[in-house]
Design a protein around this motif. Structure first.
Motif, PDB file in Angstrom:
ATOM      1  N   MET A 160       0.845  -1.186   0.000  1.00 42.79           N
ATOM      2  CA  MET A 160       0.000   0.000   0.000  1.00 42.79           C
ATOM      3  C   MET A 160       0.881   1.237   0.000  1.00 42.79           C
ATOM      4  N   ARG A 185      -4.907  -2.474   7.072  1.00 41.96           N
ATOM      5  CA  ARG A 185      -5.129  -3.124   5.773  1.00 41.96           C
ATOM      6  C   ARG A 185      -3.838  -3.690   5.176  1.00 41.96           C
ATOM      7  N   ALA A 186      -2.700  -3.122   5.580  1.00 45.71           N
ATOM      8  CA  ALA A 186      -1.414  -3.600   5.055  1.00 45.71           C
ATOM      9  C   ALA A 186      -0.803  -4.687   5.933  1.00 45.71           C
ATOM     10  N   LEU A 238       5.323   5.011   2.715  1.00 48.91           N
ATOM     11  CA  LEU A 238       4.938   6.349   3.144  1.00 48.91           C
ATOM     12  C   LEU A 238       5.755   7.371   2.360  1.00 48.91           C
ATOM     13  N   LEU A 280       4.043  -1.082   3.773  1.00 50.80           N
ATOM     14  CA  LEU A 280       3.398   0.225   3.696  1.00 50.80           C
ATOM     15  C   LEU A 280       4.440   1.246   3.245  1.00 50.80           C
ATOM     16  N   VAL A 329       1.074   5.431   0.316  1.00 49.61           N
ATOM     17  CA  VAL A 329       0.371   6.587   0.874  1.00 49.61           C
ATOM     18  C   VAL A 329       1.215   7.825   0.637  1.00 49.61           C
ATOM     19  N   THR A 341      -0.224  -5.140  14.414  1.00 44.83           N
ATOM     20  CA  THR A 341       0.009  -5.184  12.967  1.00 44.83           C
ATOM     21  C   THR A 341       1.452  -5.585  12.688  1.00 44.83           C
ATOM     22  N   GLY A 350      -7.672   1.557   8.842  1.00 43.01           N
ATOM     23  CA  GLY A 350      -6.641   2.405   8.249  1.00 43.01           C
ATOM     24  C   GLY A 350      -5.602   1.612   7.486  1.00 43.01           C
ATOM     25  N   TYR A 351      -4.619   2.332   6.930  1.00 48.87           N
ATOM     26  CA  TYR A 351      -3.587   1.705   6.115  1.00 48.87           C
ATOM     27  C   TYR A 351      -2.784   0.669   6.896  1.00 48.87           C
ATOM     28  N   GLU A 372      -6.888   8.009   8.264  1.00 52.73           N
ATOM     29  CA  GLU A 372      -6.455   7.211   7.123  1.00 52.73           C
ATOM     30  C   GLU A 372      -5.350   6.231   7.520  1.00 52.73           C
ATOM     31  N   MET A 373      -4.469   6.646   8.405  1.00 54.68           N
ATOM     32  CA  MET A 373      -3.360   5.789   8.823  1.00 54.68           C
ATOM     33  C   MET A 373      -3.816   4.680   9.763  1.00 54.68           C
ATOM     34  N   CYS A 407       1.833  11.166   1.984  1.00 52.78           N
ATOM     35  CA  CYS A 407       1.520  11.898   3.210  1.00 52.78           C
ATOM     36  C   CYS A 407       1.214  13.370   2.947  1.00 52.78           C
TER      37      CYS A 407
END
Length: 467
Positions: free
Chosen positions: A194, A231-232, A239, A237, A196, A273, A227-228, A209-210, A198
């Motif tokens: 994913m 989901r990740a 950034l 992830l 993102v 996570t 959030g990310y 979102e995070m 920023c």
């Protein structure tokens, strides 16, 4: 069957970890100190080594140098007193990850499930190197220049580990492509990747979102949002533009990196996570720290393995290779056979390309649309603004601000003129204007230019007609 070596001076810890590791399909060997661990290494090469940091006869990090074929062995450090310095020291010494006592069972299982992929990674990296020698490809990246070979070697070394990576380079140098390549060469290729930006998320929404939010946690939160980081889980992830993240949110990001835990907005329940973080910036990170844009502790945690992305002007021979590849893709997509004359490719190589690979791709697309069967590179380049650090502004880049013009109108005229001058490259324009990418996006949307395909001439015309 994969083999694990567990090195810990506490008997109960060794036995409980051995039972868990065996349940995941490994054979195990145990050692209570460095001396016994060295003996076990001579008996069988492990696929994973779980090492306690503090052992009766030395530091657990000392064992790393004794492990042969370290690229094929997952090294996990275990410590009872984790800190940013400990984590960084472990990862730089060659550890792929570290665990804090008491060991998180779910995280250990996640690590163990990645271990059997080590041999596959070796074959994959070998295949990528063969492909590079053949056509210049390396994962999602393309280039044969010596400076890119150095970059590929760095990616090959760090990809199989869990170390955080900081990609540093100008806008348009391919940081996201490098991040995708790192992910696909890691032990997580089948898990989510994913990305993102920023700088492109509203400061009011970025925490949600995070990390996500619970239903009813604020006005408009009519359902739970993952959030990310959630989901990740299990994956990577990316950034991008990390220095654009609000400073107060950087504290929470640092905590996730250290503990692997976070909380959604509206709850005090922690969520675990397992995410490998790759960050990127087009700023000098140390200057960003000095300016208060990036926390020093977060910078040191992200900077475990920094990678400098080379600008296109330093990639000797790659401009021609990339331009031809972009043209081939357009010909294939539209069933055409347009070509560049050889002397045209030489002209492309001589251009500075301040927007780097992104600018080159956009240029090739415009040249393809405007060109005949043999594309006139000289004519196409004459339409490209090519600012340099030392050149004075051309007459058409000078704007007039009459006395009495409102600040908003003056700002609009300046932004539109700069956007035209820098070829519509948003990140480069924001960088030169000294504003955030998010601010530029917002202003362009106000001016009705939020689309990506705005022609420089159209922008210039709008700037000239601004009141």
């Amino acid at each position: 069957m994969a083999h694990a070596l567990i090195v810990d001076d506490d008997e109960n810890t060794r036995e409980s970890m051995a039972a868990l590791v065996e349940a995941e399909g490994f054979t195990t060997a145990c050692a209570a100190d460095l001396r016994a661990a060295h003996i076990q290494l001579t008996r069988q090469q492990p696929d994973i080594v779980l090492i306690d940091l503090h052992l009766p006869d030395g530091d657990g990090l000392d064992l790393i140098d004794a492990i042969e074929n370290r690229s094929e062995t997952e090294i996990i450090l275990i410590t009872g007193n984790a800190s940013v310095d400990t984590a960084i020291a472990a990862l730089r010494a060659g550890a792929a990850d570290y665990l804090v006592k008491p060991v998180n069972i779910a995280r250990l299982r996640s690590i163990l499930q990645r271990v059997p992929k080590a041999s596959d990674l070796k074959s994959q990296i070998g295949a990528l190197r063969s492909e590079l020698r053949r056509v210049g490809y390396f994962g999602h990246m393309l280039g044969k220049s010596p400076i890119m070979s150095v970059l590929y070697d760095q990616i090959s070394r760090v990809a199989p580990t869990a170390a955080t990576v900081l990609l540093i380079g100008e806008s348009g140098t391919g940081k996201e492509l490098a991040a995708q390549t790192l992910h696909e060469m890691s032990r997580r290729p089948k898990q989510p990747f994913m990305a993102v930006n920023c700088g492109a998320i509203s400061p009011n929404l970025i925490e949600s979102e995070m990390f996500g939010h619970e239903k009813g946690s604020f006005t408009g939160a009519d359902r739970q949002h993952r959030g990310y980081f959630e989901r990740a889980d299990g994956g990577t992830l990316f950034l991008d533009e990390i220095t654009e993240m609000p400073i107060e949110l950087q504290v929470k990001l640092l905590r996730v990196l250290e503990t692997g835990k976070f909380m959604r907005i509206g709850t005090d329940k922690e969520v675990e996570t397992d995410v490998r973080v790759i960050a990127a910036t087009n700023r000098d990170p140390e200057a960003a720290v000095a300016a208060g844009k990036l926390r020093a502790d977060l910078y040191h945690r992200l900077n475990v393995f920094p990678i400098q992305m080379p600008p296109l002007r330093e990639r000797v021979g790659d401009v021609e290779l990339l331009a031809q590849r972009f043209l081939d893709e357009l010909n294939q997509a539209h069933d055409t056979h347009k070509t560049f004359p050889p002397e045209g490719l030489n002209k492309l190589a001589a251009h500075r390309w301040p927007g780097n690979v992104r600018e080159l791709r956009n240029f090739v697309q415009r040249a393809y649309i405007m060109g005949e069967e043999v594309i006139d590179i000289g004519s196409a380049l004459s339409l490209v603004a090519a600012p340099t650090e030392t050149a004075a502004p051309a007459p058409e880049t000078v704007i007039e601000i009459p006395v009495g013009m409102s600040l908003a109108a003056a700002e609009k005229q300046l932004i539109l003129a700069a956007f035209a001058m820098y070829g519509g490259v948003k990140k480069y324009t924001a960088e030169q204007l000294g504003i955030s990418l998010k601010t530029l996006y917002n202003r362009l949307e106000e001016y009705g230019l939020q689309g990506a395909g705005v022609e420089a001439g159209e922008i210039t015309a709008r700037a000239a007609s601004s009141d």
